[in-house]
Design a protein around this motif. Sequence first.
Motif, PDB file in Angstrom:
ATOM      1  N   VAL A  76     -91.354  16.513  33.270  1.00  0.00           N
ATOM      2  CA  VAL A  76     -92.551  17.316  33.065  1.00  0.00           C
ATOM      3  C   VAL A  76     -92.221  18.798  33.241  1.00  0.00           C
ATOM      4  O   VAL A  76     -92.623  19.634  32.441  1.00  0.00           O
ATOM      5  N   VAL A  77     -91.494  19.144  34.292  1.00  0.00           N
ATOM      6  CA  VAL A  77     -91.096  20.529  34.529  1.00  0.00           C
ATOM      7  C   VAL A  77     -89.620  20.641  34.151  1.00  0.00           C
ATOM      8  O   VAL A  77     -88.734  20.186  34.876  1.00  0.00           O
ATOM      9  N   GLN A  78     -89.381  21.252  33.005  1.00  0.00           N
ATOM     10  CA  GLN A  78     -88.006  21.367  32.522  1.00  0.00           C
ATOM     11  C   GLN A  78     -87.277  22.493  33.248  1.00  0.00           C
ATOM     12  O   GLN A  78     -87.897  23.413  33.789  1.00  0.00           O
ATOM     13  N   GLU A  79     -85.979  22.421  33.220  1.00  0.00           N
ATOM     14  CA  GLU A  79     -85.148  23.470  33.820  1.00  0.00           C
ATOM     15  C   GLU A  79     -85.110  24.652  32.839  1.00  0.00           C
ATOM     16  O   GLU A  79     -84.175  24.844  32.083  1.00  0.00           O
ATOM     17  N   SER A  80     -86.194  25.426  32.871  1.00  0.00           N
ATOM     18  CA  SER A  80     -86.321  26.587  31.994  1.00  0.00           C
ATOM     19  C   SER A  80     -86.970  27.708  32.786  1.00  0.00           C
ATOM     20  O   SER A  80     -87.360  27.546  33.939  1.00  0.00           O
ATOM     21  N   LEU A  81     -87.108  28.855  32.135  1.00  0.00           N
ATOM     22  CA  LEU A  81     -87.729  29.994  32.795  1.00  0.00           C
ATOM     23  C   LEU A  81     -89.181  29.690  33.160  1.00  0.00           C
ATOM     24  O   LEU A  81     -89.622  29.985  34.281  1.00  0.00           O
ATOM     25  N   SER A  82     -89.925  29.082  32.239  1.00  0.00           N
ATOM     26  CA  SER A  82     -91.328  28.796  32.540  1.00  0.00           C
ATOM     27  C   SER A  82     -91.453  27.777  33.667  1.00  0.00           C
ATOM     28  O   SER A  82     -92.377  27.860  34.488  1.00  0.00           O
ATOM     29  N   GLY A  83     -90.555  26.814  33.768  1.00  0.00           N
ATOM     30  CA  GLY A  83     -90.584  25.834  34.855  1.00  0.00           C
ATOM     31  C   GLY A  83     -90.328  26.484  36.204  1.00  0.00           C
ATOM     32  O   GLY A  83     -91.025  26.213  37.187  1.00  0.00           O
ATOM     33  N   ARG A  84     -89.343  27.356  36.260  1.00  0.00           N
ATOM     34  CA  ARG A  84     -89.043  28.058  37.523  1.00  0.00           C
ATOM     35  C   ARG A  84     -90.175  29.004  37.898  1.00  0.00           C
ATOM     36  O   ARG A  84     -90.566  29.090  39.063  1.00  0.00           O
ATOM     37  N   VAL A  85     -90.697  29.719  36.912  1.00  0.00           N
ATOM     38  CA  VAL A  85     -91.800  30.642  37.186  1.00  0.00           C
ATOM     39  C   VAL A  85     -93.007  29.874  37.716  1.00  0.00           C
ATOM     40  O   VAL A  85     -93.647  30.301  38.678  1.00  0.00           O
ATOM     41  N   TRP A  86     -93.311  28.721  37.127  1.00  0.00           N
ATOM     42  CA  TRP A  86     -94.451  27.939  37.575  1.00  0.00           C
ATOM     43  C   TRP A  86     -94.304  27.505  39.033  1.00  0.00           C
ATOM     44  O   TRP A  86     -95.239  27.600  39.824  1.00  0.00           O
ATOM     45  N   ILE A  87     -93.134  27.025  39.402  1.00  0.00           N
ATOM     46  CA  ILE A  87     -92.912  26.577  40.781  1.00  0.00           C
ATOM     47  C   ILE A  87     -93.089  27.734  41.751  1.00  0.00           C
ATOM     48  O   ILE A  87     -93.776  27.615  42.776  1.00  0.00           O
ATOM     49  N   TYR A  88     -92.525  28.880  41.441  1.00  0.00           N
ATOM     50  CA  TYR A  88     -92.637  30.027  42.347  1.00  0.00           C
ATOM     51  C   TYR A  88     -94.038  30.635  42.359  1.00  0.00           C
ATOM     52  O   TYR A  88     -94.490  31.140  43.389  1.00  0.00           O
ATOM     53  N   VAL A  89     -94.718  30.590  41.228  1.00  0.00           N
ATOM     54  CA  VAL A  89     -96.078  31.134  41.180  1.00  0.00           C
ATOM     55  C   VAL A  89     -97.019  30.307  42.053  1.00  0.00           C
ATOM     56  O   VAL A  89     -97.811  30.860  42.825  1.00  0.00           O
ATOM     57  N   VAL A  90     -96.922  28.990  41.964  1.00  0.00           N
ATOM     58  CA  VAL A  90     -97.801  28.140  42.779  1.00  0.00           C
ATOM     59  C   VAL A  90     -97.502  28.346  44.263  1.00  0.00           C
ATOM     60  O   VAL A  90     -98.419  28.501  45.080  1.00  0.00           O
ATOM     61  N   ALA A  91     -96.231  28.364  44.620  1.00  0.00           N
ATOM     62  CA  ALA A  91     -95.869  28.580  46.030  1.00  0.00           C
ATOM     63  C   ALA A  91     -96.335  29.955  46.503  1.00  0.00           C
ATOM     64  O   ALA A  91     -96.841  30.105  47.627  1.00  0.00           O
ATOM     65  N   GLY A  92     -96.199  30.971  45.667  1.00  0.00           N
ATOM     66  CA  GLY A  92     -96.638  32.315  46.026  1.00  0.00           C
ATOM     67  C   GLY A  92     -98.142  32.414  46.176  1.00  0.00           C
ATOM     68  O   GLY A  92     -98.648  33.090  47.079  1.00  0.00           O
ATOM     69  N   LEU A  93     -98.890  31.737  45.285  1.00  0.00           N
ATOM     70  CA  LEU A  93    -100.354  31.730  45.395  1.00  0.00           C
ATOM     71  C   LEU A  93    -100.805  31.095  46.705  1.00  0.00           C
ATOM     72  O   LEU A  93    -101.680  31.621  47.400  1.00  0.00           O
ATOM     73  N   VAL A  94    -100.200  29.959  47.037  1.00  0.00           N
ATOM     74  CA  VAL A  94    -100.565  29.278  48.284  1.00  0.00           C
ATOM     75  C   VAL A  94    -100.260  30.176  49.477  1.00  0.00           C
ATOM     76  O   VAL A  94    -101.092  30.351  50.368  1.00  0.00           O
ATOM     77  N   LEU A  95     -99.089  30.776  49.481  1.00  0.00           N
ATOM     78  CA  LEU A  95     -98.712  31.653  50.587  1.00  0.00           C
ATOM     79  C   LEU A  95     -99.646  32.854  50.687  1.00  0.00           C
ATOM     80  O   LEU A  95    -100.094  33.215  51.784  1.00  0.00           O
ATOM     81  N   LEU A  96     -99.988  33.447  49.572  1.00  0.00           N
ATOM     82  CA  LEU A  96    -100.853  34.629  49.567  1.00  0.00           C
ATOM     83  C   LEU A  96    -102.263  34.304  50.067  1.00  0.00           C
ATOM     84  O   LEU A  96    -102.810  35.020  50.906  1.00  0.00           O
ATOM     85  N   VAL A  97    -102.836  33.217  49.573  1.00  0.00           N
ATOM     86  CA  VAL A  97    -104.207  32.885  49.959  1.00  0.00           C
ATOM     87  C   VAL A  97    -104.282  32.449  51.426  1.00  0.00           C
ATOM     88  O   VAL A  97    -105.207  32.827  52.141  1.00  0.00           O
TER      89      VAL A  97
END
Length: 165
Positions: A89-110
């Motif tokens: 589902v999450v391929q080893e690509s730029l969008s896959g890496r960005v998605w993982i870090y964006v979700v983790a960053g959102l959780v940390l920020l909120v």
Amino acid sequence: MRIGWISRVLSWVAAALVGGVFGVAGTIAHSVTWGPVPVGLIVGTIACGAILIAIRALTHDRGAALASGVGMLGMLVLISGVGPGGSIVVQESLSGRVWIYVVAGLVLLVVAWPRIARVPPRTEAPKAAASTSVAPPPITDVPGADRRPAGDVEPERGDRTGLGT
């Protein structure tokens, strides 16, 4: 009003389930593009950020926001591996890496966002300002006003000039 621990734990469980649903939806949709625009990444980021902010704002509880974030990240990790049929589902690509870090960053920020308490309005002047300014004396006498009590009635004298008849 205090909230009981049972109510708090149930709200955390509900928040984790809601976060898991949004995590699955965002993880599945993150790879959708419209030409060069990563629409799935943008919409998934907005949706996951909005639900995290809504849970934090409505419950006034970091624990509920953290539970929601753990549900998001848990489902992201769970479905991002290789499936039993070999699908990814999450391929080893730029969008896959960005998605993982964006979700983790959102959780940390909120979760880490400071609580802004409302400051009650001031009803008196600060002590420094009160000591430097001189207050006018209170009004105790009104010129020309009748000083008799309201119920006191003057006896009838005739012309009221005080000269008498």
